[in-house]
Design a protein around this motif. Structure first.
Motif, short mmCIF file in Angstrom:
data_model
loop_
_atom_site.label_atom_id
_atom_site.label_comp_id
_atom_site.label_asym_id
_atom_site.label_seq_id
_atom_site.Cartn_x
_atom_site.Cartn_y
_atom_site.Cartn_z
N TRP A 15 -61.51 -4.05 8.17
CA TRP A 15 -61.58 -3.59 9.56
C TRP A 15 -61.15 -2.14 9.69
N ARG A 16 -60.12 -1.75 8.95
CA ARG A 16 -59.64 -0.36 9.00
C ARG A 16 -60.74 0.61 8.57
N VAL A 17 -61.54 0.20 7.58
CA VAL A 17 -62.63 1.04 7.09
C VAL A 17 -63.83 0.97 8.04
N LEU A 18 -64.15 -0.21 8.49
CA LEU A 18 -65.31 -0.40 9.37
C LEU A 18 -65.18 0.40 10.67
N ARG A 19 -63.96 0.67 11.09
CA ARG A 19 -63.76 1.44 12.32
C ARG A 19 -64.30 2.86 12.19
N ALA A 20 -64.49 3.35 10.96
CA ALA A 20 -65.11 4.67 10.78
C ALA A 20 -66.55 4.64 11.28
N LEU A 21 -67.21 3.49 11.16
CA LEU A 21 -68.59 3.31 11.61
C LEU A 21 -68.65 2.73 13.02
N ARG A 22 -67.81 1.78 13.28
CA ARG A 22 -67.81 1.05 14.55
C ARG A 22 -66.42 1.14 15.20
N PRO A 23 -66.09 2.28 15.82
CA PRO A 23 -64.74 2.48 16.34
C PRO A 23 -64.32 1.49 17.43
N ASP A 24 -65.27 0.85 18.07
CA ASP A 24 -64.93 -0.07 19.16
C ASP A 24 -64.69 -1.51 18.69
N ILE A 25 -64.90 -1.78 17.40
CA ILE A 25 -64.74 -3.16 16.94
C ILE A 25 -63.27 -3.55 16.94
N LEU A 26 -63.00 -4.70 17.51
CA LEU A 26 -61.63 -5.21 17.57
C LEU A 26 -61.38 -6.13 16.39
N LEU A 27 -60.18 -6.08 15.86
CA LEU A 27 -59.84 -6.91 14.72
C LEU A 27 -60.05 -8.39 15.03
N ASP A 28 -59.61 -8.84 16.18
CA ASP A 28 -59.76 -10.25 16.54
C ASP A 28 -61.23 -10.66 16.61
N ASP A 29 -62.09 -9.76 17.10
CA ASP A 29 -63.52 -10.07 17.16
C ASP A 29 -64.11 -10.19 15.75
N LEU A 30 -63.73 -9.27 14.88
CA LEU A 30 -64.22 -9.33 13.50
C LEU A 30 -63.79 -10.62 12.83
N LEU A 31 -62.54 -10.96 12.96
CA LEU A 31 -62.04 -12.18 12.32
C LEU A 31 -62.66 -13.43 12.92
N ALA A 32 -62.94 -13.40 14.22
CA ALA A 32 -63.58 -14.55 14.87
C ALA A 32 -65.00 -14.76 14.36
N LYS A 33 -65.66 -13.69 13.97
CA LYS A 33 -67.05 -13.77 13.48
C LYS A 33 -67.14 -14.04 11.98
N ARG A 34 -66.02 -13.90 11.28
CA ARG A 34 -66.01 -13.98 9.82
C ARG A 34 -66.67 -15.26 9.28
N GLU A 35 -66.23 -16.40 9.72
CA GLU A 35 -66.75 -17.67 9.20
C GLU A 35 -68.23 -17.85 9.52
N ILE A 36 -68.63 -17.44 10.71
CA ILE A 36 -70.04 -17.54 11.11
C ILE A 36 -70.89 -16.65 10.21
N LEU A 37 -70.45 -15.42 10.03
CA LEU A 37 -71.20 -14.49 9.17
C LEU A 37 -71.32 -15.04 7.74
N ILE A 38 -70.22 -15.51 7.19
CA ILE A 38 -70.23 -16.04 5.83
C ILE A 38 -71.18 -17.23 5.74
N SER A 39 -71.16 -18.11 6.75
CA SER A 39 -72.03 -19.29 6.73
C SER A 39 -73.51 -18.91 6.79
N GLN A 40 -73.80 -17.70 7.29
CA GLN A 40 -75.18 -17.22 7.36
C GLN A 40 -75.57 -16.37 6.16
N GLY A 41 -74.71 -16.33 5.14
CA GLY A 41 -75.02 -15.62 3.91
C GLY A 41 -74.51 -14.19 3.84
N TYR A 42 -73.80 -13.75 4.85
CA TYR A 42 -73.24 -12.39 4.86
C TYR A 42 -72.09 -12.32 3.87
#
Length: 142
Positions: A15-42
């Motif tokens: 998340w600390r690195v991704l903020r260089a590309l997506r400064p508005d991304i919230l840590l809680d939002d990223l972590l909430a999407k983690r399992e869904i993304l992984i289940s979709q092959g990300y």
């Protein structure tokens, strides 16, 4: 060092690195999407320099009607202070190896039109060919 970022703690680091590309991304939002993304092959990968995560990219395989399977790079970012030190190039090279090992026929990346420095990186350092446009259309929330 090239590594896959799998557990929640490594995604927190990413998340600390991704903020260089997506400064508005919230840590809680990223972590909430983690399992869904992984289940979709990300899959999320990174480069560490002296244990510090400095560059990351998400990848996902996508079938193509006539060209086999493409490995798409999403969300590639490098910490601003670590840019122009070869970390992004190393990350791309490792992703290319991964793509070959997993039976993909191409590595693809899309980049917003307003990012000329990223385009220059992909064309010169990463040696990608610019051959298409990507169009998008936002859908209304249902």
């Amino acid at each position: 060092i090239f590594c896959e970022l799998i557990d929640e703690q490594s995604w927190r680091e990413a998340w600390r690195v991704l903020r260089a590309l997506r400064p508005d991304i919230l840590l809680d939002d990223l972590l909430a999407k983690r399992e869904i993304l992984i289940s979709q092959g990300y899959r999320l990968f990174g480069i560490r320099d002296s244990e510090k995560l400095v560059s990351v990219a998400g990848v996902v395989s996508s079938p193509h009607l006539t060209r086999g399977t493409d490995l798409w790079i999403h969300d590639m970012a490098t910490l601003p202070e670590s840019q122009s030190h070869g970390f992004g190039t190393l990350l791309i090279q490792e992703i290319e190896k991964l793509a070959e090992q997993t039976g993909n026929s191409r590595v693809m990346v899309h980049s917003r039109i307003d990012r000329p420095d990223a385009h220059r990186f992909y064309e010169t350092r990463a040696e990608f060919d610019k051959y298409a446009y990507v169009f998008s259309k936002e859908l209304r929330a249902r």
